[in-house]
Enzyme design. Structure first.
Site, PDB file in Angstrom:
ATOM      1  N   HIS A   1     -11.214  76.599  82.689  1.00  0.00           N
ATOM      2  CA  HIS A   1     -10.726  77.834  83.306  1.00  0.00           C
ATOM      3  C   HIS A   1     -10.638  77.691  84.827  1.00  0.00           C
ATOM      4  CE1 HIS A   1     -10.232  80.712  79.995  1.00  0.00           C
ATOM      5  NE2 HIS A   1     -11.187  80.021  79.396  1.00  0.00           N
TER       6      HIS A   1
ATOM      7  N   ALA B   1     -18.713  76.690  79.071  1.00  0.00           N
ATOM      8  CA  ALA B   1     -18.870  75.451  79.839  1.00  0.00           C
ATOM      9  C   ALA B   1     -19.856  75.648  80.986  1.00  0.00           C
ATOM     10  CB  ALA B   1     -17.514  75.026  80.389  1.00  0.00           C
TER      11      ALA B   1
ATOM     12  N   GLN C   1     -17.860  81.436  86.564  1.00  0.00           N
ATOM     13  CA  GLN C   1     -18.302  80.675  85.390  1.00  0.00           C
ATOM     14  C   GLN C   1     -19.830  80.679  85.312  1.00  0.00           C
ATOM     15  OE1 GLN C   1     -16.146  79.488  83.200  1.00  0.00           O
ATOM     16  NE2 GLN C   1     -17.578  78.449  81.823  1.00  0.00           N
TER      17      GLN C   1
ATOM     18  N   SER D   1     -15.645  73.821  83.594  1.00  0.00           N
ATOM     19  CA  SER D   1     -14.786  74.656  82.741  1.00  0.00           C
ATOM     20  C   SER D   1     -13.315  74.440  83.055  1.00  0.00           C
ATOM     21  CB  SER D   1     -15.117  76.139  82.932  1.00  0.00           C
ATOM     22  OG  SER D   1     -14.198  76.927  82.189  1.00  0.00           O
TER      23      SER D   1
ATOM     24  N   GLU E   1     -12.363  77.526  69.145  1.00  0.00           N
ATOM     25  CA  GLU E   1     -11.922  78.608  70.035  1.00  0.00           C
ATOM     26  C   GLU E   1     -10.416  78.794  69.868  1.00  0.00           C
ATOM     27  OE1 GLU E   1     -13.075  78.518  74.109  1.00  0.00           O
ATOM     28  OE2 GLU E   1     -15.219  78.368  73.671  1.00  0.00           O
TER      29      GLU E   1
ATOM     30  N   ASP F   1      -7.388  82.399  77.969  1.00  0.00           N
ATOM     31  CA  ASP F   1      -7.850  82.972  76.709  1.00  0.00           C
ATOM     32  C   ASP F   1      -6.865  84.058  76.326  1.00  0.00           C
ATOM     33  OD1 ASP F   1     -10.017  81.301  76.820  1.00  0.00           O
ATOM     34  OD2 ASP F   1     -11.439  82.850  77.450  1.00  0.00           O
TER      35      ASP F   1
END
Ligand code: DAL
Ligand code: ZN
Length: 271
Positions: A182, A175, A154, A180, A236, A189
Site C-alpha cells: 500500500h 504488513a 501502516q 506494505s 485477500e 483494496d
C-alpha cells in the site's frame, strides 16, 4: 532496502509475438516503412524477405508513413526500482524508509466513507477508474476501501490489528510498517458500495467479477488463497496490485504470484 539486483529474474520469460511464426522463403514480405531524412521527408521503402533493406527493389505498394516516436522507448519495468510497474515489495523486500510516491492522486470512484487512505499512484488510479466504470456496466458497484498508506498509517493499522487479534493473526493480515504494498501507491483494496468490510468481499459476485476481469485493467489479485507460504499473506481477494496489462494477463492465465514468476524466494515468514 530491497534485495540486490537479480539480473536473471529481472528479465521475465517473455514470448516474442513473432516467435514460432512460419517462415516461407518464397514469400516476399512487404513492409511499408518510413525513411525520415534530415529535412523531414518521408518515403516508403520495401524490405526483402529476410528483412534486409533492398534499395533496388521495386514495388507498387503504397507506402504508409510511420511517425517517428516522439520520445525514446521507456526502460523496461524493474522489480527492484521503486515506483516501477513491476516493483516487488513484500516482507523480505521492504520499501526505502519513508517512501512516498511522487504522483499520488485521488481516483474519481466511489470511496468507503470510513476510508482515510484514498489516493493512488496516477497510473493505478486511472486504471482503477476504468475498472470501476466497466464493473458498473456489468452491474457491480465497486469502491475504493484503501489505497496509498504512509508508513505511519501502516504502523497504526498494524498496531490496531495486534491489539484486536494478537500478533500471530495480525502478521498474516497486515504488513509490517515499511513492507506494505500500500505504501507504493500501486495497491488498492477494492470493495462493494455498502459493503465496507474486506473480509466478506470474497463471498460476493462483485468479487468474482474482479477475479475474472481485473487483469484487463492491469491489476492482479496479489494474495491468492493457496499462496500464503509464498506471498506471506492469507487470502485477500480484495487486495489488488497494479502491474500493467501485460503482466497482469500473464498472471491471470498462469496463476503465478509475483514471487514465483520472478523466481524470488518465498516471503511467507509471516503467513
Ligand atoms: N494487507 C496487506 C498485506 C498489507 O497490509 O499491506
Ligand atoms: Zn490491501
Amino acid at each position: 532496502m530491497p534485495q540486490g539486483s537479480r539480473p536473471a529474474s529481472s528479465t521475465p520469460p517473455r514470448r516474442h509475438p513473432a516467435a514460432g511464426a512460419p517462415h516461407n522463403r518464397r514469400r516476399t514480405i512487404l513492409i511499408a516503412g518510413a525513411l525520415i531524412v534530415s529535412g523531414g521527408v518521408v518515403a516508403g521503402i520495401v524490405l526483402g524477405g529476410e528483412g534486409s533493406a533492398d534499395p533496388e527493389a521495386t514495388s507498387v505498394t503504397a507506402a504508409t508513413p510511420i511517425a517517428a516516436p516522439a520520445t525514446p522507448p521507456t526502460t523496461a519495468p524493474s522489480i527492484d526500482v521503486p515506483g516501477s510497474l513491476w516493483w516487488i515489495v513484500n516482507g523480505e523486500r521492504p520499501l526505502p524508509a519513508g517512501y512516498v510516491p511522487a504522483d499520488l492522486v485521488t481516483p474519481d470512484v466511489p470511496i468507503d466513507p470510513q476510508a482515510s487512505s484514498i489516493q493512488l499512484s496516477a497510473p493505478a488510479s486511472a486504471a482503477f477508474e476504468a475498472m470501476v466504470a466497466d464493473a458498473a456496466t456489468a452491474g457491480f458497484r465497486l469502491q475504493l476501501n484503501s489505497g496509498y498508506r504512509s508508513q505511519e498509517a501502516q504502523q497504526e493499522l498494524y498496531d490496531r490489528s495486534v491489539d484486536d487479534y494478537g500478533e500471530e493473526v495480525a502478521r498474516q493480515r497486515v504488513a509490517l510498517p515499511g513492507t506494505s504494498e500500500h505504501q507504493t501507491g500501486l495497491s488498492v483494496d477494492v470493495g462493494e458500495v455498502g459493503l465496507p468490510l474486506d473480509q466478506v468481499f470474497g463471498d460476493t459476485a462483485a468479487s468474482q467479477w474482479v477475479q475474472d476481469n481485473a487483469h484487463r485493467f492491469g491489476f492482479i489479485v496479489r494474495y491468492p488463497p493457496d499462496k500464503a507460504a509464498i506471498t506471506g499473506y492469507a487470502n485477500e481477494p480484495w487486495h489488488l496490485r497494479y502491474v500493467g496489462t501485460e503482466l497482469a494477463s500473464t498472471f491471470h492465465a498462469s496463476g503465478l504470484t509475483m514471487e514465483e514468476y520472478f523466481h524470488l524466494p518465498p516471503a511467507g515468514g509471516s503467513g
